[in-house]
Design a protein around this motif. Structure first.
Motif, mmCIF file in Angstrom:
data_model
loop_
_atom_site.group_PDB
_atom_site.id
_atom_site.type_symbol
_atom_site.label_atom_id
_atom_site.label_comp_id
_atom_site.label_asym_id
_atom_site.label_seq_id
_atom_site.Cartn_x
_atom_site.Cartn_y
_atom_site.Cartn_z
ATOM 1 N N TRP A 105 31.356 24.999 -59.307
ATOM 2 C CA TRP A 105 32.309 24.598 -58.264
ATOM 3 C C TRP A 105 32.083 25.321 -56.945
ATOM 4 C CZ3 TRP A 105 36.240 27.690 -56.030
ATOM 5 C CH2 TRP A 105 36.498 28.929 -56.648
ATOM 6 N N ASP A 106 31.200 26.305 -56.911
ATOM 7 C CA ASP A 106 30.945 27.034 -55.662
ATOM 8 C C ASP A 106 29.975 26.258 -54.770
ATOM 9 O OD1 ASP A 106 28.970 27.601 -57.764
ATOM 10 O OD2 ASP A 106 27.990 28.842 -56.253
ATOM 11 N N CYS A 107 29.956 26.664 -53.485
ATOM 12 C CA CYS A 107 29.034 26.079 -52.508
ATOM 13 C C CYS A 107 27.955 27.078 -52.126
ATOM 14 C CB CYS A 107 29.773 25.763 -51.206
ATOM 15 S SG CYS A 107 30.804 24.331 -51.284
ATOM 16 N N ARG A 108 26.820 26.546 -51.736
ATOM 17 C CA ARG A 108 25.760 27.414 -51.226
ATOM 18 C C ARG A 108 26.140 27.923 -49.828
ATOM 19 N NH1 ARG A 108 21.158 29.268 -52.663
ATOM 20 N NH2 ARG A 108 19.348 29.514 -51.293
ATOM 21 N N PRO A 109 26.034 29.235 -49.630
ATOM 22 C CA PRO A 109 26.461 29.799 -48.334
ATOM 23 C C PRO A 109 25.496 29.510 -47.183
ATOM 24 C CG PRO A 109 26.460 31.469 -50.085
ATOM 25 C CD PRO A 109 25.738 30.275 -50.623
ATOM 26 N N ASN A 142 21.512 25.436 -38.128
ATOM 27 C CA ASN A 142 22.441 25.180 -39.244
ATOM 28 C C ASN A 142 22.100 25.995 -40.484
ATOM 29 O OD1 ASN A 142 24.082 23.372 -37.931
ATOM 30 N ND2 ASN A 142 22.868 21.574 -38.554
ATOM 31 N N ARG A 143 20.932 26.581 -40.508
ATOM 32 C CA ARG A 143 20.439 27.145 -41.780
ATOM 33 C C ARG A 143 21.199 28.372 -42.264
ATOM 34 N NH1 ARG A 143 14.034 26.160 -40.611
ATOM 35 N NH2 ARG A 143 14.298 23.917 -40.311
ATOM 36 N N HIS A 144 21.886 29.046 -41.366
ATOM 37 C CA HIS A 144 22.682 30.206 -41.801
ATOM 38 C C HIS A 144 24.134 29.804 -42.065
ATOM 39 C CE1 HIS A 144 23.395 30.080 -37.464
ATOM 40 N NE2 HIS A 144 24.578 30.594 -37.766
ATOM 41 N N ARG A 145 24.442 28.504 -41.889
ATOM 42 C CA ARG A 145 25.813 28.042 -42.148
ATOM 43 C C ARG A 145 25.950 27.547 -43.583
ATOM 44 N NH1 ARG A 145 25.866 24.743 -36.714
ATOM 45 N NH2 ARG A 145 26.288 26.423 -35.240
ATOM 46 N N PRO A 146 27.178 27.586 -44.131
ATOM 47 C CA PRO A 146 27.353 27.094 -45.511
ATOM 48 C C PRO A 146 27.255 25.574 -45.593
ATOM 49 C CG PRO A 146 29.441 27.934 -44.622
ATOM 50 C CD PRO A 146 28.416 28.150 -43.563
ATOM 51 N N VAL A 147 26.976 25.072 -46.786
ATOM 52 C CA VAL A 147 27.005 23.622 -47.007
ATOM 53 C C VAL A 147 28.425 23.201 -47.396
ATOM 54 C CG1 VAL A 147 24.591 23.609 -47.782
ATOM 55 C CG2 VAL A 147 26.418 23.732 -49.475
ATOM 56 N N ASP A 148 28.757 21.918 -47.153
ATOM 57 C CA ASP A 148 30.072 21.409 -47.583
ATOM 58 C C ASP A 148 30.083 21.083 -49.078
ATOM 59 O OD1 ASP A 148 31.332 21.610 -45.079
ATOM 60 O OD2 ASP A 148 30.377 19.748 -44.411
ATOM 61 N N GLY A 149 28.913 20.849 -49.630
ATOM 62 C CA GLY A 149 28.793 20.708 -51.081
ATOM 63 C C GLY A 149 29.590 19.563 -51.682
ATOM 64 N N ALA A 150 29.526 18.374 -51.053
ATOM 65 C CA ALA A 150 30.204 17.210 -51.652
ATOM 66 C C ALA A 150 29.485 16.821 -52.939
ATOM 67 C CB ALA A 150 30.212 16.046 -50.672
ATOM 68 N N ASN A 151 28.182 16.627 -52.831
ATOM 69 C CA ASN A 151 27.423 16.314 -54.040
ATOM 70 C C ASN A 151 27.101 17.587 -54.819
ATOM 71 O OD1 ASN A 151 26.271 14.366 -55.724
ATOM 72 N ND2 ASN A 151 24.219 14.782 -54.912
ATOM 73 N N ASP A 152 26.666 18.618 -54.092
ATOM 74 C CA ASP A 152 26.227 19.859 -54.738
ATOM 75 C C ASP A 152 27.416 20.781 -54.979
ATOM 76 O OD1 ASP A 152 24.830 21.962 -55.756
ATOM 77 O OD2 ASP A 152 23.563 22.276 -53.998
ATOM 78 N N GLY A 153 28.130 20.466 -56.031
ATOM 79 C CA GLY A 153 29.289 21.269 -56.406
ATOM 80 C C GLY A 153 30.492 20.392 -56.683
ATOM 81 N N ALA A 154 31.020 19.776 -55.611
ATOM 82 C CA ALA A 154 32.298 19.068 -55.772
ATOM 83 C C ALA A 154 32.196 17.825 -56.666
ATOM 84 C CB ALA A 154 32.863 18.693 -54.409
ATOM 85 N N SER A 155 31.037 17.164 -56.694
ATOM 86 C CA SER A 155 30.952 15.899 -57.445
ATOM 87 C C SER A 155 31.157 16.107 -58.954
ATOM 88 C CB SER A 155 29.616 15.197 -57.184
ATOM 89 O OG SER A 155 28.533 15.940 -57.713
ATOM 90 N N GLY A 156 30.505 17.110 -59.508
ATOM 91 C CA GLY A 156 30.671 17.388 -60.943
ATOM 92 C C GLY A 156 32.102 17.762 -61.277
#
Ligand code: AHN
Ligand code: ZN
Length: 325
Positions: free
Chosen positions: A124-128, A138-152
């Motif tokens: 359930w965590d997001c990549r920072p 953008n590379r030092h910003r976190p991802v929103d993680g809709a697919n990568d995290g929230a979808s599962g």
């Protein structure tokens, strides 16, 4: 006109009662014609979608952030609301960069007294860091993680809601793991990933926790997702792969549940297999090009979530669970 409408309605209702009745199991079975028949509700993919959007509304769920804290509370409360017994692990874990991270693994259980169990898990965590973003800034910003995290999580919360409405025959543990996505990029340091699951699996092993098998969901919301036969899943739990894939294909979801072998992905299931000894597979979206163009970029938002994919995965997992006796 009215009468005709009413009659058609009656016929439809009678027909659906007969249909439901023939498939009904358990305590509702025995009675006569007038007893209401319980129709098992199907997986509601719109509900899974809303659970994904809800997680994103907290902001990126990166370790040690307020969004992470508040979303963790929401996940615990939601599982409780859906009738699960909820247990939480909150260790402090040191990451590869030397930071101490507040880990929160959340476990929602159904049929707690049943010895025969199935484990469902997802992180359930997001990549920072959006370290694959084409835009350098953008590379030092976190991802929103809709697919990568929230979808599962969205799919498993809807599975939980369904299990709360109609108990499965088997025991089910829904494990929402933390600190999956804090891994050291391009280092080959596999152990820097999946920190929450590593903690959970060591603890499970010590306590003698057992499950018949486990199913990991990772990135299960992309439009036209492809779930190939992943290498570690095939190495540790081929029977489970075939069980799940054949249910998926029998439901008409063969375009998602592909029959070709591809890659070996270090993901939460590897540690559940290695450390806890539970045969566990990964339903994970990837293809010959990788995990999708938006993977670990600032573009992993709701625009890349498809209700159809959520439905394919959710119906499949729920049917596998309902068929375990
Ligand atoms: C590696 O990249 C080593 N594993 C992919 C696991 C992962 C990351 N799943 C989601 N984000
Ligand atoms: Zn990731």
């Amino acid at each position: 006109m009215r009468k005709v409408g009413y009659c058609i309605c009656c016929i439809v209702m009678c027909f659906s009662l007969i249909q439901c009745g023939s498939g009904a199991k358990g305590s509702h079975e025995s009675a006569g014609a007038e007893t209401p028949v319980f129709c098992p509700p199907p997986f509601d993919a719109d509900s899974a979608y809303i659970h994904i959007r809800k997680q994103l509304q907290f902001g990126p769920r990166i370790p040690n952030s307020q969004a992470h804290e508040l979303c963790g509370d929401y996940l615990e409360n939601t599982l409780r609301r859906f009738g699960a017994r909820v247990e939480v692990q909150r260790p402090l874990i040191k990451a590869w960069d030397g930071k101490w991270l507040k880990c929160r693994n959340i476990i929602g259980s159904y049929n707690v007294n049943q010895k025969e169990r199935v484990l469902l898990l997802t992180h359930w965590d997001c990549r920072p860091w959006a370290d694959n973003d084409p835009n350098q800034t953008n590379r030092h910003r976190p991802v929103d993680g809709a697919n990568d995290g929230a979808s599962g999580v969205g799919v498993l919360l809807e599975v939980a809601r369904q299990l709360g409405m109609q108990n499965p025959q088997i025991g089910v543990d829904i494990l929402l793991t933390d600190l999956e996505d804090y891994g050291r990029p391009e280092s080959g340091d596999e152990e820097s990933w999946c920190l929450g699951t590593q903690y959970w699996a060591k603890n499970a092993q010590e306590k003698g926790y057992k499950a018949r098998f486990g199913i990991l969901l990772d990135m299960v919301g992309a439009p036209n997702a492809s779930f190939p036969l992943e290498g570690f899943s095939m190495q540790y739990a081929p029977d489970v792969v075939w069980k799940v894939w054949s249910v998926g294909q029998s439901l008409g979801y063969g375009q998602y549940f592909r029959n070709d072998r591809l890659g070996m992905i270090t993901d939460d299931h590897v540690f559940v297999n290695k450390l806890a000894g539970i045969p566990t597979i990964d339903i994970i979206h990837f293809n010959e090009q990788g995990f999708g163009s938006y993977w670990h970029t600032s573009d992993d938002g709701m625009q890349n979530i498809s209700v159809s994919t959520l439905r394919a995965v959710g119906e499949t997992v729920l049917k596998v669970i309902r068929e375990e006796k």
